[in-house]
Enzyme design. Structure first.
Site, mmCIF file in Angstrom:
data_model
loop_
_atom_site.group_PDB
_atom_site.id
_atom_site.type_symbol
_atom_site.label_atom_id
_atom_site.label_comp_id
_atom_site.label_asym_id
_atom_site.label_seq_id
_atom_site.Cartn_x
_atom_site.Cartn_y
_atom_site.Cartn_z
ATOM 1 N N CYS A 398 0.839 -1.201 0.000
ATOM 2 C CA CYS A 398 0.000 0.000 0.000
ATOM 3 C C CYS A 398 0.877 1.255 0.000
ATOM 4 C CB CYS A 398 -0.978 -0.045 1.165
ATOM 5 S SG CYS A 398 -2.426 0.967 0.856
ATOM 6 N N HIS A 525 -3.585 -5.028 0.686
ATOM 7 C CA HIS A 525 -2.898 -5.539 1.877
ATOM 8 C C HIS A 525 -2.988 -7.069 1.906
ATOM 9 C CE1 HIS A 525 -2.393 -1.724 4.131
ATOM 10 N NE2 HIS A 525 -3.393 -1.346 3.364
ATOM 11 N N GLU A 527 -1.545 -9.112 3.675
ATOM 12 C CA GLU A 527 -1.387 -9.698 5.014
ATOM 13 C C GLU A 527 -2.706 -10.129 5.649
ATOM 14 O OE1 GLU A 527 -0.811 -6.544 4.186
ATOM 15 O OE2 GLU A 527 -1.298 -5.109 5.779
HETATM 16 N N1 GLN Z 1 -1.837 6.699 2.887
HETATM 17 C C1 GLN Z 1 -1.959 5.915 1.697
HETATM 18 C C2 GLN Z 1 -3.316 6.059 1.053
HETATM 19 O O1 GLN Z 1 -4.253 6.509 1.680
HETATM 20 C C3 GLN Z 1 -1.629 4.471 1.961
HETATM 21 C C4 GLN Z 1 -2.630 3.802 2.836
HETATM 22 C C5 GLN Z 1 -2.138 2.483 3.385
HETATM 23 O O2 GLN Z 1 -0.948 2.189 3.318
HETATM 24 N N2 GLN Z 1 -3.030 1.703 3.944
HETATM 25 O O3 GLN Z 1 -3.497 5.713 -0.073
#
Ligand code: GLN
Length: 561
Positions: A398, A525, A527
């Site tokens: 992300c 994600h 995970e």
């Molecule tokens: N801050 C980034 C976004 O909003 C990444 C978010 C995250 O890593 N969950 O896109």
């Protein structure tokens, strides 16, 4: 529906979540279909707005629910897919009651905690427990309910009262209460002390709930004399006093419960001994023992914003564990505060700066997990650059993927001011931008949350091979910003390939760097869907690459072996 309620006494942080999940595992192994509910008596509507620094990670579900990390434990242990409604908070309950009040549903009555809040809690539990969460049809057999906090807290009173009423209405054959408590050992004498448990059971009984089983946490196994004392003063048969003493890793807990016949005691209380089968926990036992006996380890540098509380990245740590164990390796996670890598830190805190770089350089691979806000971003960029240039396996999740795009644009495309609009609104080269799925003008609910599909663009990328050559993969998301589609051609032209995209082709989901042993970024994600016996593909790829086994793994897999 059979209900197993898990409450906690004496202190928080007893491992109630692990106990409740392990009870779920044991009952599932007896052939029951299990679901679970976590009650968090705080006023927040969900965990989405809570700082991972204080509260641990925000776990994300398929349906986009941002929930307490205990739901992650349930999903991993019991292997189910829960819904946002499986996490009840005081905020959610009050909101539902207040909405009804505004609609006039209470017909002029005075709206009160008892009966209106308690009724809402009971109805919520009864309807959510019936939702199938194991991919099969029809309601589950039993629901494990974990009540957060400690019995006696002001916040949990309405829940205790609702659960008392529930236990009465469903009848004794359908309700089993397990109270998790602590048996401390004091001073030089080293005596196991039962008094705190006695008090917390008394408190529970005063509120109208009688525990059927006690699950006592202790450092060393409980003595028989301690159990007898507990039995006598807590009004619980000695055979129903379980002991969860410290074990080398939490995967031992289901087996520990089984060895004390916890399943029989619970099934007897729930009057379902006849329908249950003897539990087979060989897989759990084997996994727990394998973990204990691992000798080789792999060093993973975790470059994040929060490193004080490892629970902030709980699922990432678990996913690394699952991947490492499947490669017979022990994960050795080296936490690096991203800001320590920055040039600024060389001036202000030179020791921390040197130590951070030393740790990074000693690691076999680098992981930059998700995050929000600009703290440490520059340090993460430096870590991504180091991994890219030195051919060190890198996984960016992300924010970690967005970081690698910014780094690549700056270093390779020469766009020195390239940035995400999250960190610099007026950057001349916005390579990561705000791409809401809904309205652009409406700021609320703009996060892209939950399960979304990623389509592989080519079968011969590493990610698709790690995902067993599937055409697509469904993973969970939690972000607002994404790679700017307008710069994709330029990035790809220089070697940063977007090998996974959403169905529209406009959202970049997975990136890979050609001519690098393993340089992968994922907008989702991975995970959150990793399981003990089924490691997440990209984590597995990172660990395999870090230990020089990736190519062999892929070749073997291509040959179908
Ligand atoms: N801050 C980034 C976004 O909003 C990444 C978010 C995250 O890593 N969950 O896109």
């Amino acid at each position: 529906m059979k209900y197993v309620l898990v409450t906690g006494g004496v202190v928080s942080g007893l491992g109630k979540g692990v106990t409740a999940s392990s009870i779920g595992v044991v009952l599932k192994a007896c052939g029951l279909r299990i679901t679970s509910i976590k009650i968090d008596p705080y006023l927040n509507m969900d965990a989405g707005t809570m700082s991972p620094f204080e509260h641990g990670e925000v776990f994300v579900l398929d349906d986009g629910g941002e929930v307490d990390l205990d739901l992650g434990n349930y999903e991993r242990f019991v292997d189910v897919t829960l819904t946002r409604d499986n996490n009840i908070t005081t905020g959610k309950i009050y909101q539902s009651v207040l909405e009804k009040e505004r609609r006039g549903d209470y017909l002029g009555k005075t709206v009160q905690v008892v009966p209106h809040i308690t009724d809402a809690i009971k109805n919520w539990i009864e309807s959510v427990s019936a939702i199938p969460v194991d991919g099969k049809e029809g309601p589950p057999d039993a629901c494990v309910i974990e009540l957060g906090g400690t019995v006696g807290d002001i916040e949990s009173m309405p829940f205790i009262e609702a659960l008392r009423q529930l236990s009465f209405s469903v009848g004794p054959d359908n309700f089993c209460l397990i109270h998790v408590s602590l048996i401390p050992v004091l001073g030089v004498v080293g005596e196991q002390k039962t008094k705190p448990t006695q008090h917390s059971v008394r408190e529970l009984r005063a509120l109208g709930l009688t525990p059927h089983l006690l699950a006592c946490r202790s450092a060393q196994p409980l003595l028989d004399s301690t159990k007898e004392k507990l039995s006598q003063f807590c009004h619980v048969p000695a055979g129903n006093i379980l002991n969860i003493h410290d074990v080398p890793n939490i995967w031992h807990v289901p087996q520990l419960l089984q060895s004390q016949n916890a399943h029989n005691a619970i099934l007897k209380q729930l009057n379902c001994l006849r329908i249950a089968t003897p539990p087979h926990l060989q897989e759990w036992m084997k996994r727990a023992e394998t973990y204990d006996n691992l000798t080789n380890s792999v060093r993973i540098a975790m470059v994040g914003k929060y490193i004080g509380l490892t629970d902030s990245y709980l699922s990432v740590v678990k996913a690394l564990l699952h991947a490492c164990i499947s490669c017979s390796l022990k994960p050795s996670v080296d936490w690096i505060a991203a800001s320590d890598l920055e040039d600024e830190s060389a001036k202000l805190t030179p020791e921390a700066h040197a130590a951070a770089w030393e740790t990074l350089k000693n690691a076999a691979c680098v992981l930059v997990p998700g995050g929000f806000g600009d703290r440490g971003v520059q340090g993460m960029i430096l870590a991504a650059k180091y991994a890219r240039k030195n051919h060190i396996p890198y996984l960016g999740i992300c924010l970690g993927m967005q970081i690698s795009v910014i780094e690549f644009a700056r270093s390779v495309l020469g766009l020195s001011k390239a940035n995400s609009t999250e960190f610099d609104d007026s950057t001349p080269d916005p390579v990561v931008i705000f791409m809401p799925e809904g309205s652009r003008t409406h700021m609320g609910n703009t996060m892209r949350l939950g399960s979304r599909r990623t389509f592989f663009q080519t079968p011969d990328c590493v990610s698709s091979q790690l995902y067993h050559n599937s055409e697509y993969v469904d993973e969970r998301h939690r972000h607002r910003y994404e790679v700017n589609p307008d710069v994709v051609d330029k990035l790809e032209g220089a070697g940063l390939k977007f090998v996974g995209k959403d169905e529209s082709g406009k959202r970049m989901e997975i990136l890979e760097l050609s001519s690098h042993p393993f340089y992968v970024g994922a907008q989702f994600h991975p995970e959150f869907k990793s399981r003990p016996g089924r490691p997440s593909a990209l984590f597995l790829g990172l660990v395999l690459a870090a230990t020089g086994q990736l190519e062999a793994y892929i070749n073997n897999h291509q040959n179908g072996s």
